[in-house]
Write an enzyme that holds these catalytic residues in place. Structure first.
Site, PDB file in Angstrom:
ATOM      1  N   ILE A 224      -3.400   2.874 -15.199  1.00 37.32           N
ATOM      2  CA  ILE A 224      -3.645   4.160 -14.600  1.00 37.32           C
ATOM      3  C   ILE A 224      -4.038   3.970 -13.129  1.00 37.32           C
ATOM      4  O   ILE A 224      -4.450   2.872 -12.729  1.00 37.32           O
ATOM      5  CB  ILE A 224      -4.835   4.890 -15.304  1.00 37.32           C
ATOM      6  CG1 ILE A 224      -6.071   3.969 -15.266  1.00 37.32           C
ATOM      7  CG2 ILE A 224      -4.479   5.308 -16.686  1.00 37.32           C
ATOM      8  CD1 ILE A 224      -7.374   4.582 -15.736  1.00 37.32           C
TER       9      ILE A 224
ATOM     10  N   LYS B 119       0.851  -1.200   0.000  1.00 37.73           N
ATOM     11  CA  LYS B 119       0.000   0.000   0.000  1.00 37.73           C
ATOM     12  C   LYS B 119       0.885   1.250   0.000  1.00 37.73           C
ATOM     13  O   LYS B 119       1.925   1.276   0.662  1.00 37.73           O
ATOM     14  CB  LYS B 119      -0.886  -0.027   1.252  1.00 37.73           C
ATOM     15  CG  LYS B 119      -1.673   1.255   1.535  1.00 37.73           C
ATOM     16  CD  LYS B 119      -2.845   1.457   0.599  1.00 37.73           C
ATOM     17  CE  LYS B 119      -3.594   2.762   0.900  1.00 37.73           C
ATOM     18  NZ  LYS B 119      -4.499   3.169  -0.176  1.00 37.73           N
ATOM     19  N   SER B 120       0.471   2.257  -0.733  1.00 36.45           N
ATOM     20  CA  SER B 120       1.225   3.512  -0.749  1.00 36.45           C
ATOM     21  C   SER B 120       1.491   3.967   0.681  1.00 36.45           C
ATOM     22  O   SER B 120       0.565   4.068   1.488  1.00 36.45           O
ATOM     23  CB  SER B 120       0.429   4.611  -1.457  1.00 36.45           C
ATOM     24  OG  SER B 120       0.297   4.308  -2.820  1.00 36.45           O
TER      25      SER B 120
ATOM     26  N   ASN C 171     -13.764   4.513  -4.006  1.00 38.62           N
ATOM     27  CA  ASN C 171     -13.123   4.585  -2.703  1.00 38.62           C
ATOM     28  C   ASN C 171     -12.551   5.959  -2.439  1.00 38.62           C
ATOM     29  O   ASN C 171     -12.246   6.723  -3.354  1.00 38.62           O
ATOM     30  CB  ASN C 171     -12.014   3.527  -2.590  1.00 38.62           C
ATOM     31  CG  ASN C 171     -10.706   3.982  -3.192  1.00 38.62           C
ATOM     32  OD1 ASN C 171      -9.925   4.679  -2.544  1.00 38.62           O
ATOM     33  ND2 ASN C 171     -10.451   3.620  -4.437  1.00 38.62           N
TER      34      ASN C 171
ATOM     35  N   THR D 153      -9.754  -3.440  -8.395  1.00 32.77           N
ATOM     36  CA  THR D 153     -11.116  -3.736  -7.922  1.00 32.77           C
ATOM     37  C   THR D 153     -11.395  -5.236  -7.803  1.00 32.77           C
ATOM     38  O   THR D 153     -11.990  -5.693  -6.827  1.00 32.77           O
ATOM     39  CB  THR D 153     -12.138  -3.074  -8.879  1.00 32.77           C
ATOM     40  OG1 THR D 153     -11.988  -1.654  -8.781  1.00 32.77           O
ATOM     41  CG2 THR D 153     -13.562  -3.438  -8.515  1.00 32.77           C
TER      42      THR D 153
ATOM     43  N   ASN E  86       3.951   7.137  -6.335  1.00 33.16           N
ATOM     44  CA  ASN E  86       2.561   7.474  -6.630  1.00 33.16           C
ATOM     45  C   ASN E  86       2.434   8.983  -6.869  1.00 33.16           C
ATOM     46  O   ASN E  86       2.434   9.757  -5.921  1.00 33.16           O
ATOM     47  CB  ASN E  86       1.687   7.017  -5.447  1.00 33.16           C
ATOM     48  CG  ASN E  86       0.212   7.072  -5.755  1.00 33.16           C
ATOM     49  OD1 ASN E  86      -0.194   7.661  -6.765  1.00 33.16           O
ATOM     50  ND2 ASN E  86      -0.590   6.482  -4.893  1.00 33.16           N
TER      51      ASN E  86
ATOM     52  N   CYS F 109      -1.656  10.447  -6.164  1.00 37.63           N
ATOM     53  CA  CYS F 109      -2.234  10.130  -4.882  1.00 37.63           C
ATOM     54  C   CYS F 109      -3.372  11.093  -4.570  1.00 37.63           C
ATOM     55  O   CYS F 109      -3.177  12.295  -4.509  1.00 37.63           O
ATOM     56  CB  CYS F 109      -1.125  10.174  -3.868  1.00 37.63           C
ATOM     57  SG  CYS F 109      -1.507  11.006  -2.399  1.00 37.63           S
TER      58      CYS F 109
ATOM     59  N   GLY G 255      -9.501  -1.916 -14.708  1.00 34.71           N
ATOM     60  CA  GLY G 255     -10.596  -2.718 -15.245  1.00 34.71           C
ATOM     61  C   GLY G 255     -10.237  -4.144 -15.623  1.00 34.71           C
ATOM     62  O   GLY G 255     -10.980  -4.782 -16.373  1.00 34.71           O
TER      63      GLY G 255
END
Ligand code: DHB
Length: 312
Positions: free
Chosen positions: A193, A44-45, A68, A273, A127, A130, A251
């Site tokens: 992206i 996680k960032s 989110n 996702t 990132n 962000c 996607g």
């Protein structure tokens, strides 16, 4: 037949791994990624200090994707150094990538230095897209700030591959502006992206938005964003050529989606996702579907796909 890939000097057993975001914040989640068919472990960032993130509800799934506004909840980079050490000692073979965020250039430099000097981390994804931090624009939409930040990041000594997680661009003029900045530096890869920012989903039954933070606007992923992701992968390939590896993200929920991203010119892909929705079992399913699709087409090598979009 399985298909392995390389990101500079780092080998990946498959082409699919996790994106930074879903299910990669805690050590248990990172271990679950190792135990899965994710080709690498991307964390996680992380920021200089731990963050709780935004108030709940801050993540919701819908039929065509997810929204989110987590607000960069993370344990702080020092914990991710500890996690990387523990993961490498238990599972030495899987590449470990960190994702770095900051609130000023000095934050980025502190983290880039720390991770460049850490023997357990293989890849640095930075990132630039962000979101969800109160009323600051994404760095990658501020071209001057991006250029200045990259010049500082590449002044830090180190030999690990460095790449940038970019937001979607919706106008080719902007894509070209970012490509021209990237060309000035020894960028190893870009991830195209990040989720699509500042979107609103309303539930007609409850007559309410789905998430609470920041005027209920959130970051959109899933089916909605695949065409945007494919366009960004393709446009950056056209503008940067073969010198920068492109990691497709957006996607992807099936083996055919992986195939489409590779056709657009991604060399590796990340899952967002679908990982949130299905948990780590999605890697095995998607790897299998991709392999089946390749063999249905009688393809035996990734080179038969990447570079092979039949342009009209
Ligand atoms: C968050 C960070 C991201 O990079 C993103 O795409 C979506 C959400 C966050 O932690 O809020």
């Amino acid at each position: 037949m399985t298909f392995s890939a390389k990101l500079w000097n780092v080998s990946f057993p498959w082409v699919v791994y996790n994106s930074s975001g879903p299910r990669c914040t805690t050590l248990d989640e990172l271990k679950a990624l190792w135990n899965s068919e994710s080709s690498a472990i991307l964390m996680k960032s992380c920021s200089p200090l731990p963050r709780d993130g935004n108030p709940e509800p801050r993540y919701k799934e819908v039929e065509l994707g997810s929204i989110n506004s987590i607000g960069l909840a993370n344990h702080g980079y020092k914990k991710y150094l500890e996690y990387a050490a523990e993961l490498k000692s238990e599972f030495p073979d899987k590449p470990i990538s960190v994702s770095i965020v900051g609130f000023c250039p000095e934050d980025f430099i502190e983290l880039v230095e720390a991770f460049q000097n850490d023997e357990n981390v293989d890849i640095l994804e930075i990132n630039l897209s962000c979101p969800n931090v109160v009323w600051k624009p994404q760095i990658a939409y501020d071209f001057e700030a991006s250029d200045e930040l990259l010049s500082k990041i590449f002044a830090v000594p180190g030999s690990k591959p460095i790449g940038f997680k970019l937001p979607p661009y919706f106008d080719p003029v902007h894509t070209e502006m970012m490509a021209n900045i990237l060309k000035k530096y020894p960028v190893n890869f870009i991830t195209c992206i990040n989720s699509v920012g500042n979107t609103l989903i309303i539930d007609p039954e409850t007559e309410s938005p789905l998430i609470a933070p920041k005027w209920w606007l959130g970051w959109l992923g899933g089916d909605y964003v695949k065409p945007v992701a494919l366009a960004n992968v393709r446009m950056f390939y056209k503008l940067l050529g073969e010198s920068v590896t492109i990691i497709g993200c957006g996607g992807i929920k099936s083996g055919v989606d992986v195939f489409e991203h590779l056709l657009a010119w991604a060399s590796l892909v990340q899952l967002g996702t679908v990982l949130w929705k299905e948990d780590v079992a999605c890697f095995e399913r998607i790897n299998k579907e991709f392999e089946e699709y390749m063999s249905m087409k009688w393809y035996t090598s990734l080179n038969q796909v990447i570079w092979k979009l039949k342009e009209l």
